[in-house]
Write a protein that holds these residues in place. Structure first.
Motif, PDB file in Angstrom:
ATOM      1  N   ARG A  84       0.852  -1.188   0.000  1.00 42.16           N
ATOM      2  CA  ARG A  84       0.000   0.000   0.000  1.00 42.16           C
ATOM      3  C   ARG A  84       0.889   1.240   0.000  1.00 42.16           C
ATOM      4  NH1 ARG A  84      -2.217  -3.527   3.612  1.00 42.16           N
ATOM      5  NH2 ARG A  84      -1.296  -2.406   5.387  1.00 42.16           N
ATOM      6  N   GLN A  85       1.561   1.453  -1.124  1.00 39.52           N
ATOM      7  CA  GLN A  85       2.423   2.625  -1.251  1.00 39.52           C
ATOM      8  C   GLN A  85       1.576   3.893  -1.336  1.00 39.52           C
ATOM      9  OE1 GLN A  85       1.320   0.954  -3.757  1.00 39.52           O
ATOM     10  NE2 GLN A  85       1.251   2.194  -5.611  1.00 39.52           N
ATOM     11  N   GLN A  86       2.190   5.034  -1.059  1.00 40.26           N
ATOM     12  CA  GLN A  86       1.463   6.293  -1.188  1.00 40.26           C
ATOM     13  C   GLN A  86       1.069   6.515  -2.640  1.00 40.26           C
ATOM     14  OE1 GLN A  86       4.065   9.291   0.724  1.00 40.26           O
ATOM     15  NE2 GLN A  86       2.425   9.520   2.217  1.00 40.26           N
ATOM     16  N   ASP A 133      -3.136  10.432  -1.587  1.00 42.74           N
ATOM     17  CA  ASP A 133      -2.567  10.501  -0.235  1.00 42.74           C
ATOM     18  C   ASP A 133      -1.725  11.751  -0.010  1.00 42.74           C
ATOM     19  OD1 ASP A 133      -3.609   7.969   0.512  1.00 42.74           O
ATOM     20  OD2 ASP A 133      -1.922   6.969  -0.470  1.00 42.74           O
ATOM     21  N   VAL A 134      -1.407  12.473  -1.072  1.00 37.15           N
ATOM     22  CA  VAL A 134      -0.472  13.600  -0.948  1.00 37.15           C
ATOM     23  C   VAL A 134      -1.099  14.872  -1.489  1.00 37.15           C
ATOM     24  CG1 VAL A 134       1.564  12.120  -1.041  1.00 37.15           C
ATOM     25  CG2 VAL A 134       0.610  13.044  -3.172  1.00 37.15           C
ATOM     26  N   ALA A 135      -0.612  16.011  -0.978  1.00 39.44           N
ATOM     27  CA  ALA A 135      -1.110  17.307  -1.435  1.00 39.44           C
ATOM     28  C   ALA A 135      -0.529  17.688  -2.785  1.00 39.44           C
ATOM     29  CB  ALA A 135      -0.784  18.381  -0.397  1.00 39.44           C
ATOM     30  N   ASP A 136       0.686  17.223  -3.062  1.00 39.66           N
ATOM     31  CA  ASP A 136       1.398  17.558  -4.298  1.00 39.66           C
ATOM     32  C   ASP A 136       2.003  16.276  -4.853  1.00 39.66           C
ATOM     33  OD1 ASP A 136       3.108  18.440  -6.307  1.00 39.66           O
ATOM     34  OD2 ASP A 136       3.888  20.129  -5.142  1.00 39.66           O
ATOM     35  N   ILE A 137       1.717  15.972  -6.100  1.00 34.93           N
ATOM     36  CA  ILE A 137       2.213  14.736  -6.702  1.00 34.93           C
ATOM     37  C   ILE A 137       3.731  14.653  -6.668  1.00 34.93           C
ATOM     38  CG2 ILE A 137       2.337  15.649  -9.059  1.00 34.93           C
ATOM     39  CD1 ILE A 137       1.223  12.098  -8.004  1.00 34.93           C
ATOM     40  N   PRO A 152       1.096   8.959 -15.359  1.00 38.48           N
ATOM     41  CA  PRO A 152      -0.244   8.673 -14.821  1.00 38.48           C
ATOM     42  C   PRO A 152      -0.322   7.366 -14.044  1.00 38.48           C
ATOM     43  CG  PRO A 152      -0.157   8.014 -17.117  1.00 38.48           C
ATOM     44  CD  PRO A 152       1.220   8.550 -16.774  1.00 38.48           C
ATOM     45  N   PHE A 153       0.723   7.047 -13.296  1.00 37.99           N
ATOM     46  CA  PHE A 153       0.815   5.720 -12.685  1.00 37.99           C
ATOM     47  C   PHE A 153       0.761   5.746 -11.160  1.00 37.99           C
ATOM     48  CE2 PHE A 153       3.781   5.125 -16.536  1.00 37.99           C
ATOM     49  CZ  PHE A 153       2.707   4.907 -17.385  1.00 37.99           C
ATOM     50  N   HIS A 154       0.045   6.727 -10.597  1.00 35.93           N
ATOM     51  CA  HIS A 154       0.019   6.877  -9.136  1.00 35.93           C
ATOM     52  C   HIS A 154      -1.395   6.901  -8.573  1.00 35.93           C
ATOM     53  CE1 HIS A 154       4.360   7.723  -8.888  1.00 35.93           C
ATOM     54  NE2 HIS A 154       4.184   8.388 -10.018  1.00 35.93           N
TER      55      HIS A 154
END
Length: 375
Positions: free
Chosen positions: A212-214, A218-222, A233-235
């Motif tokens: 379960r990686q970030q 989960d983040v404010a800034d990619i 586009p892989f996140h």
């Protein structure tokens, strides 16, 4: 300017360094799995003895005297050497690759014809020929992608000779490397290889770790989890969700902006992105940055994230400075770790959630596409 040839990738393998910042990792890996540098030195001596005895009327192995444990040194007539660039091998299917280096020019020898013969060492002075394989050349121009502007910093051309092989027994093996480029003769070179039990190497047929990686949500800034510019586009999906979805997955661990060997960017742009355009409806694509980008950008240290290697993250192992130690809460949140020691590395996972292919270092789109079309 046109890129110059560059053997940075092959030099890393030859010098035994997995990655700047993970030199400690290589040592721990050898200790963990009981590999002995002394045993490798002994093995080289054995290879030199039995390779000469395994040759046929066509010249066979000849007299070979490798000079170091991880690569065969240059011969007297032609300044070439060879190195195994896929050190983690286990019984069963493996993508095996070697590099050939022109020592006089300090560059890789590209686009040659290379053949491999694999021997099982039976004793210090006896080896048995088990199988042979013709190797296929895979190469590209190396570069990094600037973390801010997206501009490329050119390195040079590199390449390896790869073959799909299947080892049926653990322990000490040897590979003999021969070939030619035009009238230039390659080898014979003999190199030791260690084949580990399958439980010690994450490979084909193993269940993909449920990580379960970030991800972007989960983040404010990619940019917290992405060094590629523009972002890929892989996140959007965790590995755990992808490998239990009933669809195949393509998962890459790599850092396009900070990859010392300058191979992560080319793999992203010439392998992952084209594959995504071809297979995005059939498979889920995931990119994991293996290191803490905040530490890299600040120039403090190269520090593994738990998804890449939980033990390194737990102990704060890295290079260049102190790494923050991941808390037990962070480790548990990340789920199962892939516990890798090198990048870039790409995995194809089948619809049942099992690893169907492992590709590391210099990779071609076609070899991954051929596999992906079958899972």
């Amino acid at each position: 300017d046109a890129p110059n040839h560059d053997d940075r990738f092959l030099n890393r393998a030859r010098n035994g360094a997995r990655r700047k910042g993970l030199k400690v990792a290589g040592l721990l890996h050898r200790i963990r799995f009981g590999l002995s540098a002394t045993a490798l030195v002994v093995t080289l001596g054995a290879i030199a003895v039995w390779a000469a005895g395994c040759g046929g009327d066509d010249g066979g192995a000849g007299n070979v005297s490798p000079t170091v444990t991880e690569s065969a040194g240059p011969g007297e007539e032609d300044q070439l050497s060879a190195v195994v660039v896929t050190p983690e091998l286990s019984t069963g299917p493996n993508r095996f690759a070697v590099g050939v280096i022109d020592e006089a020019e300090g560059i890789p020898l590209l686009d040659a014809e290379v053949s491999l013969r694999f021997f099982k060492l039976l004793s210090e002075s006896e080896g048995q020929l088990r199988f042979e394989a013709d190797a296929e050349f895979v190469g590209f121009d190396t570069y990094t992608i600037d973390d801010g502007t997206g501009e490329t910093k050119l390195g040079g051309a590199t390449g390896v000779y790869k073959a799909d092989v299947d080892f049926d027994e653990t322990g000490a093996w040897g590979v003999e490397i021969t070939g030619n480029k035009g009238d230039r003769i390659i080898g014979p070179f003999t190199l030791p290889i260690e084949v580990l039990p399958p439980e010690q190497v994450l490979g084909v047929a193993d269940p993909a770790p449920r990580t379960r990686q970030q991800i972007a949500s989960d983040v404010a800034d990619i940019r917290e989890i992405e060094s590629m510019q523009p972002p890929d586009p892989f996140h959007d999906t965790t590995i755990a969700d992808a490998v239990t979805s009933g669809k195949p997955s393509v998962i890459i661990f790599g850092t396009p902006a900070f990859c010392e060997t300058m191979t992560c960017g080319p793999v992203m742009q010439t392998v992952m992105l084209p594959l995504y355009e071809e297979f995005k409806d059939e498979a889920t694509f995931i990119h994991v940055e293996p290191y803490l980008l905040e530490e890299l950008r600040a120039g403090r240290a190269i520090c593994a994230v738990p998804a890449f290697n939980a033990e390194f993250a737990r102990q704060g192992l890295g290079e260049g400075g102190e790494c923050p130690k991941a808390s037990e809460q962070e480790l548990q949140a990340a789920g199962e770790s892939w516990n890798l020691t090198t990048e870039p590395i790409l995995f194809v996972v089948d619809a049942a959630g099992n690893i169907a292919g492992r590709f590391e270092g210099v990779i071609s789109r076609q070899e991954v596409a051929d596999l992906l079309a079958t899972v």
